[in-house]
Write an enzyme that holds these catalytic residues in place. Sequence first.
Site, PDB file in Angstrom:
ATOM      1  N   ASP A 414       0.915  -1.138  -0.067  1.00  0.00           N
ATOM      2  CA  ASP A 414       0.186   0.032   0.230  1.00  0.00           C
ATOM      3  C   ASP A 414       0.967   1.262  -0.001  1.00  0.00           C
ATOM      4  O   ASP A 414       0.920   1.928   0.971  1.00  0.00           O
ATOM      5  CB  ASP A 414      -0.936  -0.061   1.174  1.00  0.00           C
ATOM      6  CG  ASP A 414      -1.896   0.995   1.217  1.00  0.00           C
ATOM      7  OD1 ASP A 414      -2.135   1.844   0.232  1.00  0.00           O
ATOM      8  OD2 ASP A 414      -2.711   1.196   2.085  1.00  0.00           O
ATOM      9  N   CYS A 441      -3.635   4.570  -3.640  1.00  0.00           N
ATOM     10  CA  CYS A 441      -4.548   5.866  -3.634  1.00  0.00           C
ATOM     11  C   CYS A 441      -3.966   6.563  -5.031  1.00  0.00           C
ATOM     12  O   CYS A 441      -4.507   7.767  -5.244  1.00  0.00           O
ATOM     13  CB  CYS A 441      -4.093   6.438  -2.589  1.00  0.00           C
ATOM     14  SG  CYS A 441      -2.478   7.249  -2.243  1.00  0.00           S
TER      15      CYS A 441
END
Length: 483
Positions: A414, A441
């Site tokens: 991540d 993201c």
Amino acid sequence: MARKRKPLPLLENITIEAVAAEGKCITRVDDQVVFVPFCVPGDVVDLQVVKKKHKYCEAKVVRFIKKSEVRQEPMCEHFGICGGCKWQNLPYEEQIKAKQKQVEDQLTRIGKIELPEFRPIMGSVKTQEYRNKIEFGCSNKRWFTAEELAQLPQKEDDTVSSLKERHAQNAIGFHITGAFDKIYPIKKCWLMDDLCNEIRNFVFEYADSHDYTFYDLREQHGLLRNMMIRNSNTGEWMLVFQFHYDEEGDEQRALELMQQVADKFPQITSLMYVDNQKGNDTINDLELSLFKGNDHIFELMEDLKFKVGPKSFYQTNTEQAYHLYCVAREFANLTGDELVYDLYTGTGTIANFVAHKAKKVIGIEYVPEAIEDAKVNSQVNNIENTLFYAGDMKDILTNDFIAQHGRPDVIITDPPRAGMHPDVINVILNAAPKRIVYVSCNPATQARDLQLMDAQYKVAAVQPVDMFPHTPHVENVVLLEKR
């Protein structure tokens, strides 16, 4: 003698065609792409070009001829000024359609790899008051809109600069895009529980009426500098003040302000402060002082408790973070026998969330304080099969590290918006796990990284997740399986 620039054109009677990246919309005029903020597909408008490049230009709406049937009324009085929620004029179902398309376009266009059918985007449970953290800047020179400037009393020889200087006012709110030293005062933000607004407005009214100095971002002086508010699904609230002590008595005034806040808002269970003399507002390298309560709050997720401190990274949409992590856990497909590496682990939320389904989880993160929180999060939840390491990912995750700790069966990663360093990707490929779960993201950098891994890993599933309603940001989870 400087050349006179040609005036930029006015484009009349233009129909806005579609939503584009970064919250802007797009249209085409004479085969040139035009990006326009604060409008929606179907609007018919006159546009003033503000920036012209060879292949595209940027423009602003100067007149609405016909408003789109898709358009909705923004809920916030600050819409179009603070720069935060660029899509409040677009119904939520249209927002998530645009985000789905953004993920599909970026993975297809940038990745140029074989892709499965995308899963439909998971919309956010809440579209208002969904954030658990907001930061506000303090300034002695508030930003004025053009309308506000026009209403200020003017002298004959006034320039815009002299007018702003003469009417300089204190403010607590958000930084204006493109004006680092200006803060726009916020009365009500819809992104967090309304207690956040009550706290901020009380702090402003008390400090302003008691002649507290507000920070000057250019000159770097002024007592009241920054405030961060966090809350959690356990009902706890944290407030962190950044002060800038300039003279004797400033610390005492800071303590008096915090006492007023503590008395007014007993809901605040963690009240902290720091004297920040640096040139920026980051606090990771500063030691904070505790004024009241605990130096942390707790978040709950399933049967787990997560300790969140003032420097902790925790997903800012608590409810949606749970759904995001459920997708990551589903994609990891753990049976209880796997060694899992959790890269960019933060405070160990994903690592601890999947630990009960794994044999062992090793988490790696750059910020040492976050790793300490990750260890505490394992302890408070009686999780004994996790290990955490702090350091730069490309320095920690090496072939030697893997030789020492074992070859992972599953890697969950991540990374920040910039994606993964090529060295990290090479070590992942050498480690050759059966599955990689890539949470991102920023689908654009994710697409780039997927391309680098494509020779050895195929994309087996793609799940977009909306964490930030009314903004163009979108999370995306990809499952990669070894070819």
